[in-house]
Scaffold this active site. Structure first.
Site, mmCIF file in Angstrom:
data_model
loop_
_atom_site.group_PDB
_atom_site.id
_atom_site.type_symbol
_atom_site.label_atom_id
_atom_site.label_comp_id
_atom_site.label_asym_id
_atom_site.label_seq_id
_atom_site.Cartn_x
_atom_site.Cartn_y
_atom_site.Cartn_z
ATOM 1 N N SER A 292 0.794 -1.229 0.000
ATOM 2 C CA SER A 292 0.000 0.000 0.000
ATOM 3 C C SER A 292 0.828 1.281 0.000
ATOM 4 O O SER A 292 0.263 2.377 -0.077
ATOM 5 C CB SER A 292 -0.958 0.018 1.196
ATOM 6 O OG SER A 292 -2.051 -0.840 0.965
ATOM 7 N N SER B 121 -6.306 3.543 4.135
ATOM 8 C CA SER B 121 -5.628 2.728 3.127
ATOM 9 C C SER B 121 -6.627 1.893 2.335
ATOM 10 O O SER B 121 -6.355 0.738 1.965
ATOM 11 C CB SER B 121 -4.571 1.816 3.773
ATOM 12 O OG SER B 121 -3.679 1.321 2.814
ATOM 13 N N LYS C 37 0.016 3.689 -2.665
ATOM 14 C CA LYS C 37 -1.015 4.727 -2.590
ATOM 15 C C LYS C 37 -0.430 6.134 -2.454
ATOM 16 O O LYS C 37 -1.153 7.118 -2.657
ATOM 17 C CB LYS C 37 -1.969 4.418 -1.435
ATOM 18 C CG LYS C 37 -2.778 3.134 -1.653
ATOM 19 C CD LYS C 37 -3.777 2.889 -0.544
ATOM 20 C CE LYS C 37 -4.643 1.662 -0.831
ATOM 21 N NZ LYS C 37 -4.090 0.435 -0.307
#
Length: 409
Positions: free
Chosen positions: A77, A142, A80
């Protein structure tokens, strides 16, 4: 041509002598001299957990310490951050807006929603969510569903958005990364490095500070569900204000963290730690090391003359030279006075020159090793002079070239 950085100032205390004493006074206690603190060597960086890691000084962009900074790893993640950057850039370009209603497609709901094993913002199928709330869900929770929905709204599809991610990554200078999706879901050919994530983090903080500030928010509620930011350092150190966590079985525990103390800011990237606590401990140790043992200095200010060499055949007799951007450097504490700077300028400069045209090079070294190299540019337009002045300089240049030859003998 040698050019030394500005010197440090020493301050001396002045004693004020009283005039006449009155009555009886307690005599002053004799002062005890304090021992001189010896200059201790800067220790090596801490040996922290993680497959790879980087510590960067934000103000200069210099890598202070690293381990396997260019190892290609799965970002999970941490991806992101790139998604956030692209969305922020597209907002800044007026292509999308914070107030846009974004429809949650079946692809976003099924690929990143509550029915998956990954992190989610619990977005409802076919609902419309303001883009701003999706950004909060992306960064704080997230949410994989938020990432996919933002990608589809921004570029029409997630694959098209991945192309945008790679285009922006190239602009930033991320030469060892490739993105295939917006969420960081494990997929072939989706990778990055600790150095590239440090570059991306610095760009996000610099280019979009208002959007970056979202990463300091500790919790966000959507669809009646409140979720906490997974960055443990937000609770452990109040100087930390970002950036993003990531975790998959293959990637391990990853953390991009940044903290600000006064005018100094550090960025720590940890990839592939063994636990949530391990990545937090590693990042905090790196940040503290940077603040404790390193400092950034502005050596030279942009658009200020550093040299005014002779200009031949020009409307003016000299050409002011300087740097187009502030020259910053990160050095160990105590090493500032050891810096040396040189200007490499051609011995003969003949008009014309355009403002901003590179004429020479500024080189800053420490103990003979290069620290900073910057183009030395013309600070003004320097057109040719009139016919007679050019003719006269042509004659003088004959003697000038002869002098140069004799100097080299």
């Amino acid at each position: 041509m040698k050019l030394l950085p500005r010197s440090l100032f020493a301050f001396a205390a002045a004693a004020l002598v009283a005039g006449v004493t009155v009555a009886q006074q307690t005599p002053p206690r004799p002062s005890v001299p304090r021992p001189v603190v010896p200059e201790a060597p800067v220790p090596p960086p801490p040996d922290v957990e993680g497959k790879s890691w980087v510590l960067m000084d934000y103000n200069t962009g210099q890598i202070i310490a690293s381990k396997e900074p260019d190892m290609q790893v799965e970002p999970a993640s941490i991806t992101k951050i790139m998604t956030d950057y692209v969305v922020s850039a597209e907002i800044a370009n007026g292509k999308i807006h914070m107030t846009d209603p974004v429809t949650i497609s079946e692809n976003a709901w099924r690929g990143g929603g509550a029915g998956t094993d990954g992190s989610t913002s619990f977005l409802k199928l076919n609902s419309q969510v303001p883009l701003k709330d999706l950004l909060y869900g992306l960064i704080i929770q997230s949410g994989n569903d938020a990432a996919i929905a933002l990608a589809e709204h921004t570029a029409g599809s997630e694959p098209a958005f991945a192309n945008l991610m790679n285009a922006y990554a190239k602009q930033i200078g991320m030469t060892h990364s490739n993105f295939e999706n917006a969420s960081g879901y494990p997929i072939a050919n989706h990778y990055t490095t600790a150095r590239d994530i440090a570059l991306l983090s610095r760009a996000l903080i610099h280019d979009f500070p208002e959007d970056y500030a979202i990463s300091a928010v500790k919790e966000f509620e959507w669809n009646g569900i409140k979720q906490h930011n997974r960055n443990l350092l937000l609770w452990r150190d109040n100087t930390v204000d970002g950036i993003k966590t990531g975790h998959t079985a293959a990637a391990g525990y990853c953390l991009a963290a940044s903290a600000k103390q006064g005018d100094a800011r550090m960025i720590a990237i940890v990839m592939g730690a063994g636990s949530e606590k391990g990545r937090a401990d590693a990042a905090l140790s790196l940040l503290n090391y940077g603040f404790r043992f390193y400092e950034a200095h502005k050596l030279y200010e942009a658009n200020k003359p550093l040299a005014t060499p002779k200009l031949w055949k020009g409307a003016e007799n000299t050409l002011p030279l300087g740097v187009s951007e502030d020259v910053m450097v990160s050095v160990k504490r105590g090493d500032y006075d050891k810096l040396k700077a040189n200007l490499d300028i051609p011995s003969t400069l003949i008009a014309p020159f355009k403002k901003g045209q590179q004429v020479g090079t500024l080189r800053v070294t420490l103990d003979g090793q290069p620290v900073v190299t910057a183009p030395l540019v013309a600070l003004n337009d320097a057109p040719e002079g009139g016919f007679f002045s050019r003719l006269w300089d042509t004659i003088l240049l004959w003697f000038h070239s002869d002098d140069d030859k004799s100097d080299k003998k």
